[in-house]
Design a protein around this motif. Structure first.
Motif, PDB file in Angstrom:
ATOM      1  N   ARG A  42      72.519  22.172 -11.149  1.00  5.53           N
ATOM      2  CA  ARG A  42      73.750  21.489 -11.524  1.00  5.53           C
ATOM      3  C   ARG A  42      73.481  20.106 -12.104  1.00  5.53           C
ATOM      4  NH1 ARG A  42      76.761  17.882  -8.942  1.00  5.53           N
ATOM      5  NH2 ARG A  42      75.564  18.146  -7.015  1.00  5.53           N
ATOM      6  N   VAL A  43      72.585  19.345 -11.459  1.00  4.94           N
ATOM      7  CA  VAL A  43      72.335  17.963 -11.881  1.00  4.94           C
ATOM      8  C   VAL A  43      71.303  17.895 -13.002  1.00  4.94           C
ATOM      9  CG1 VAL A  43      71.581  15.684 -11.089  1.00  4.94           C
ATOM     10  CG2 VAL A  43      72.921  17.151  -9.568  1.00  4.94           C
ATOM     11  N   SER A  44      70.245  18.701 -12.891  1.00  6.48           N
ATOM     12  CA  SER A  44      69.148  18.642 -13.849  1.00  6.48           C
ATOM     13  C   SER A  44      69.312  19.623 -15.001  1.00  6.48           C
ATOM     14  CB  SER A  44      67.819  18.945 -13.139  1.00  6.48           C
ATOM     15  OG  SER A  44      67.699  18.262 -11.912  1.00  6.48           O
ATOM     16  N   GLY A  45      69.981  20.752 -14.720  1.00  8.05           N
ATOM     17  CA  GLY A  45      70.076  21.826 -15.692  1.00  8.05           C
ATOM     18  C   GLY A  45      70.585  21.436 -17.066  1.00  8.05           C
ATOM     19  N   PRO A  46      71.589  20.543 -17.174  1.00  9.68           N
ATOM     20  CA  PRO A  46      72.055  20.166 -18.510  1.00  9.68           C
ATOM     21  C   PRO A  46      70.984  19.481 -19.362  1.00  9.68           C
ATOM     22  CG  PRO A  46      73.705  19.610 -16.852  1.00  9.68           C
ATOM     23  CD  PRO A  46      72.469  20.008 -16.113  1.00  9.68           C
ATOM     24  N   SER A  60      65.260  24.630 -17.136  1.00  8.55           N
ATOM     25  CA  SER A  60      64.359  25.260 -16.167  1.00  8.55           C
ATOM     26  C   SER A  60      63.435  24.200 -15.589  1.00  8.55           C
ATOM     27  CB  SER A  60      63.532  26.349 -16.859  1.00  8.55           C
ATOM     28  OG  SER A  60      62.395  26.697 -16.099  1.00  8.55           O
ATOM     29  N   ARG A  61      62.910  24.480 -14.393  1.00  9.65           N
ATOM     30  CA  ARG A  61      61.908  23.583 -13.807  1.00  9.65           C
ATOM     31  C   ARG A  61      60.720  23.405 -14.746  1.00  9.65           C
ATOM     32  NH1 ARG A  61      62.639  23.259  -8.057  1.00  9.65           N
ATOM     33  NH2 ARG A  61      64.210  24.758  -7.338  1.00  9.65           N
ATOM     34  N   ALA A  62      60.332  24.462 -15.415  1.00 16.50           N
ATOM     35  CA  ALA A  62      59.169  24.402 -16.297  1.00 16.50           C
ATOM     36  C   ALA A  62      59.373  23.421 -17.440  1.00 16.50           C
ATOM     37  CB  ALA A  62      58.861  25.796 -16.843  1.00 16.50           C
ATOM     38  N   ASP A  63      60.620  23.154 -17.801  1.00 17.18           N
ATOM     39  CA  ASP A  63      60.892  22.295 -18.954  1.00 17.18           C
ATOM     40  C   ASP A  63      60.586  20.829 -18.700  1.00 17.18           C
ATOM     41  OD1 ASP A  63      61.820  24.481 -20.459  1.00 17.18           O
ATOM     42  OD2 ASP A  63      63.824  24.306 -19.584  1.00 17.18           O
ATOM     43  N   PHE A  86      53.413  27.065  -4.223  1.00 17.06           N
ATOM     44  CA  PHE A  86      53.094  28.279  -4.963  1.00 17.06           C
ATOM     45  C   PHE A  86      52.386  29.313  -4.086  1.00 17.06           C
ATOM     46  CE2 PHE A  86      53.774  25.056  -8.139  1.00 17.06           C
ATOM     47  CZ  PHE A  86      54.461  25.736  -9.131  1.00 17.06           C
ATOM     48  N   ALA A  87      52.253  28.996  -2.790  1.00 19.52           N
ATOM     49  CA  ALA A  87      51.775  29.957  -1.799  1.00 19.52           C
ATOM     50  C   ALA A  87      52.775  30.114  -0.665  1.00 19.52           C
ATOM     51  CB  ALA A  87      50.419  29.512  -1.242  1.00 19.52           C
ATOM     52  N   ASN A  88      53.935  29.498  -0.817  1.00 22.86           N
ATOM     53  CA  ASN A  88      54.970  29.484   0.217  1.00 22.86           C
ATOM     54  C   ASN A  88      56.003  30.567  -0.105  1.00 22.86           C
ATOM     55  OD1 ASN A  88      57.200  28.917   1.854  1.00 22.86           O
ATOM     56  ND2 ASN A  88      56.838  26.709   1.806  1.00 22.86           N
ATOM     57  N   PRO A  89      56.083  31.640   0.693  1.00 24.48           N
ATOM     58  CA  PRO A  89      57.022  32.728   0.375  1.00 24.48           C
ATOM     59  C   PRO A  89      58.457  32.264   0.209  1.00 24.48           C
ATOM     60  CG  PRO A  89      55.496  33.392   2.110  1.00 24.48           C
ATOM     61  CD  PRO A  89      55.272  31.931   1.892  1.00 24.48           C
ATOM     62  N   ARG A  90      58.869  31.289   0.996  1.00 22.84           N
ATOM     63  CA  ARG A  90      60.254  30.809   0.905  1.00 22.84           C
ATOM     64  C   ARG A  90      60.543  30.212  -0.475  1.00 22.84           C
ATOM     65  NH1 ARG A  90      62.262  25.674   2.146  1.00 22.84           N
ATOM     66  NH2 ARG A  90      60.226  25.104   2.990  1.00 22.84           N
ATOM     67  N   ILE A  91      59.632  29.389  -0.980  1.00 21.26           N
ATOM     68  CA  ILE A  91      59.852  28.751  -2.276  1.00 21.26           C
ATOM     69  C   ILE A  91      59.589  29.716  -3.420  1.00 21.26           C
ATOM     70  CG2 ILE A  91      59.076  26.879  -3.776  1.00 21.26           C
ATOM     71  CD1 ILE A  91      58.662  25.204  -1.262  1.00 21.26           C
ATOM     72  N   LEU A  92      58.607  30.585  -3.262  1.00 22.55           N
ATOM     73  CA  LEU A  92      58.386  31.606  -4.285  1.00 22.55           C
ATOM     74  C   LEU A  92      59.618  32.482  -4.453  1.00 22.55           C
ATOM     75  CD1 LEU A  92      54.700  32.680  -3.524  1.00 22.55           C
ATOM     76  CD2 LEU A  92      55.518  31.368  -5.494  1.00 22.55           C
ATOM     77  N   GLY A  93      60.328  32.726  -3.343  1.00 26.36           N
ATOM     78  CA  GLY A  93      61.568  33.485  -3.431  1.00 26.36           C
ATOM     79  C   GLY A  93      62.626  32.766  -4.258  1.00 26.36           C
ATOM     80  N   LEU A  94      62.692  31.443  -4.117  1.00 25.22           N
ATOM     81  CA  LEU A  94      63.633  30.663  -4.922  1.00 25.22           C
ATOM     82  C   LEU A  94      63.280  30.742  -6.401  1.00 25.22           C
ATOM     83  CD1 LEU A  94      63.989  27.442  -2.716  1.00 25.22           C
ATOM     84  CD2 LEU A  94      65.629  29.305  -2.956  1.00 25.22           C
ATOM     85  N   PHE A  95      61.990  30.638  -6.701  1.00 23.66           N
ATOM     86  CA  PHE A  95      61.553  30.744  -8.094  1.00 23.66           C
ATOM     87  C   PHE A  95      61.936  32.108  -8.665  1.00 23.66           C
ATOM     88  CE2 PHE A  95      57.748  27.607  -7.512  1.00 23.66           C
ATOM     89  CZ  PHE A  95      58.651  26.557  -7.420  1.00 23.66           C
TER      90      PHE A  95
END
Length: 299
Positions: free
Chosen positions: A80-84, A88-91, A125-134
């Protein structure tokens, strides 16, 4: 990290909600980061105060610490805040890299000869919880990790080309005795250790969350590994025999001459610090020195 967010444009006056963990419970609490709310641009120096102070007062070589790109990729992007501004996070990787390259060049120009890059979010990048968000956001986590590694490697090469020794510290977060990430080095070791050309790796190895020493096989020959075996989140003192045994275990993978031992992280990664008294910290440092003398015969 907070100095960076205060000294560049593009961060909103809104903190992200991070799930810090301690024991069996999780706590929503953060006051050290800000959400990305605009285009990220370098406005002014954010390590000049530390560099100038240390140059004036340190009796010998000193180190200045800067943050690493994945910290912000993982913790500071919000749809919401960063997306505009960054869909994407990659950007955000390239713009963050440009900021860190400018700061790194300025540190080298200052005459700083030791820089540590702090990377508590590589383990995301080894955390299942955060990988699920990605995954739920349609992100390719391996590609995002690769982009972050390439950007970090450019910062490291700039510093080393200008005569600066560089270490990169990987932990799982260190905030009032809590941690943020869980996961071992197994899933990221080949990419991270093989892809970022640092002089040494100070690594968290004080708990079962870190996993085994096996991923150290991916560290290139001649690169030092600093085993963070001494806890900084609690005051309980470790068994020196067990610490020495663990160094011996790691030496089956990395030559003993390329190993060192240290506390896992800082005793105060933010102003309120971890729940250790001054004397606890002193005892931890004394223990670290005594184990180093026992294993290597010198410090």
């Amino acid at each position: 990290m907070s100095r960076l967010t205060e000294h560049m444009d593009g961060f909103a006056a809104q903190a992200p909600s991070l799930e810090w963990r301690s024991g069996d419970h999780a706590e929503e609490d953060s006051n050290i980061l800000r959400l990305i709310g605009g285009r990220l641009t370098y406005r002014e120096r954010f390590t000049d105060r530390e560099a100038a102070f240390l140059a004036a007062h340190a009796p010998g070589p000193f180190e200045v610490t800067i943050p690493e790109i994945t910290n912000f990729v993982v913790a500071d992007w919000n749809p919401r805040v960063s997306g505009p501004h960054y869909p994407s996070r990659a950007d955000i990787v390239d713009d963050l890299a440009a900021v860190l390259l400018q700061e790194a060049a300025a540190l080298a120009e200052d005459g700083v000869r030791h820089v540590q890059i702090d990377a508590p979010c590589f383990i995301a990048f080894a955390n299942p919880r955060i990988l699920g968000l990605f995954e739920s956001a349609g992100l390719d986590a391996r590609d995002l990790l690769r982009r972050c590694i390439e950007a970090d490697a450019a910062v490291v090469r700039l510093l080393r080309d200008r005569g600066v020794a560089v270490g990169m510290h990987i932990c799982r977060g260190n905030y009032r005795g809590q941690w943020f990430n869980e996961g071992s080095y197994d899933d990221i070791g080949a990419d991270v250790f093989g892809g970022i050309p640092v002089d040494h790796w100070p690594l968290e190895y004080d708990s079962e969350r870190a996993g085994t020493f096996e991923p150290l096989q991916h560290v290139p020959d001649g690169v030092r590994v600093v085993l963070g075996l001494v806890k900084t989140k609690t005051g309980a003192l470790e068994d020196p025999d067990e610490l020495a045994r663990r160094v011996d275990e790691a030496a089956r993978i990395v030559p003993l001459a390329d190993l060192a031992v240290s506390p896992q992280c800082g005793f105060a990664s933010e102003v309120q610090g971890n729940p250790l008294a001054w004397d606890d910290q002193r005892r931890k440092l004394d223990l670290t020195v005594s184990v180093a003398q026992r294993v290597w015969g010198r410090v």
